[in-house]
Motif scaffolding. Sequence first.
Motif, mmCIF file in Angstrom:
data_model
loop_
_atom_site.group_PDB
_atom_site.id
_atom_site.type_symbol
_atom_site.label_atom_id
_atom_site.label_comp_id
_atom_site.label_asym_id
_atom_site.label_seq_id
_atom_site.Cartn_x
_atom_site.Cartn_y
_atom_site.Cartn_z
ATOM 1 N N GLU A 16 -19.082 -1.362 -5.024
ATOM 2 C CA GLU A 16 -18.020 -0.352 -4.897
ATOM 3 C C GLU A 16 -18.612 1.053 -5.043
ATOM 4 O O GLU A 16 -18.230 1.970 -4.321
ATOM 5 N N TYR A 23 -19.637 6.618 1.774
ATOM 6 C CA TYR A 23 -18.566 7.419 2.382
ATOM 7 C C TYR A 23 -18.742 8.904 2.069
ATOM 8 O O TYR A 23 -18.390 9.757 2.886
ATOM 9 N N GLN A 45 -11.877 8.657 0.757
ATOM 10 C CA GLN A 45 -12.331 7.259 0.737
ATOM 11 C C GLN A 45 -13.360 7.071 -0.391
ATOM 12 O O GLN A 45 -13.337 6.081 -1.110
ATOM 13 N N GLU A 49 -13.005 4.531 -3.569
ATOM 14 C CA GLU A 49 -14.014 3.524 -3.941
ATOM 15 C C GLU A 49 -14.413 3.653 -5.416
ATOM 16 O O GLU A 49 -14.662 2.657 -6.088
ATOM 17 N N HIS A 52 -12.009 1.808 -7.353
ATOM 18 C CA HIS A 52 -12.216 0.350 -7.284
ATOM 19 C C HIS A 52 -13.286 -0.079 -8.296
ATOM 20 O O HIS A 52 -13.138 -1.096 -8.980
ATOM 21 N N GLU A 93 -16.775 -2.283 5.493
ATOM 22 C CA GLU A 93 -15.577 -2.857 4.846
ATOM 23 C C GLU A 93 -15.521 -4.370 5.039
ATOM 24 O O GLU A 93 -15.100 -5.101 4.147
ATOM 25 N N ILE A 96 -17.687 -5.912 2.537
ATOM 26 C CA ILE A 96 -17.048 -5.883 1.212
ATOM 27 C C ILE A 96 -15.973 -6.964 1.124
ATOM 28 O O ILE A 96 -15.842 -7.647 0.098
ATOM 29 N N PHE A 122 -7.555 -6.833 -4.826
ATOM 30 C CA PHE A 122 -8.661 -6.387 -3.968
ATOM 31 C C PHE A 122 -8.574 -7.017 -2.575
ATOM 32 O O PHE A 122 -8.911 -6.385 -1.578
ATOM 33 N N GLN A 126 -8.421 -4.817 0.738
ATOM 34 C CA GLN A 126 -9.396 -4.924 1.831
ATOM 35 C C GLN A 126 -8.697 -5.073 3.176
ATOM 36 O O GLN A 126 -9.126 -4.477 4.169
ATOM 37 N N GLU A 129 -7.535 -1.665 4.116
ATOM 38 C CA GLU A 129 -8.614 -0.747 4.501
ATOM 39 C C GLU A 129 -9.184 -1.104 5.871
ATOM 40 O O GLU A 129 -9.459 -0.223 6.683
HETATM 41 FE FE1 OFO Z 1 -13.487 -0.028 0.709
HETATM 42 O O1 OFO Z 1 -12.753 -0.989 -0.623
HETATM 43 FE FE2 OFO Z 1 -13.515 -1.010 -2.252
HETATM 44 O O2 OFO Z 1 -13.155 -2.728 -2.374
#
Ligand code: OFO
Length: 170
Positions: A16, A23, A45, A49, A52, A93, A96, A122, A126, A129
Amino acid sequence: MKNAVETALNQQISKEFFSAYLYLSMAAFFERLSLGGFAHWMRLQYEEELTHAIKLYDFLVDNDGQVELQAIAKPPSEFGTPVEIMEAALDHEKEITASINALYETAAKENEYPTQIILQWFISEQAEEEKQVGDIVAQLKMVGGDGPALLLMDSQLAGRTLQAETDPAN
Ligand code: OFO
């Protein structure tokens, strides 16, 4: 908490943070292209993250897990055209998503129920996203080399806010 799950959660935290780093680097590249709206979108973004990573960190702390932070890899600093950048973001993505799914499978195998519950958030995130980034890729392909249409997209992306996952602009 079982070792296999704890290790996988720590690895996911670093993924993450790497996503955030990637990004942020993409945001800087969009700035170089004078596409401030895309840069703004990528910077948000980056912030998302980070949240997250911290969500998983807090989960470990609150569930008697041991946090073991890991090295974060250097992201690229050169990217291609806007569509190539967003395609790279989409590919990332998808990686991930695969990682979260594998982590969920580990948690299920180890009967780690609280971990499965947080990972469900999550998994939904995802899907959202991938849809958002996929839509931007599709729109960039429609726009092709049309400068005015690209600038219109740029000004739309400039309006993104961080407020909520339910906000379609996010
Ligand atoms: Fe791009 O999302 Fe974190 O998991």
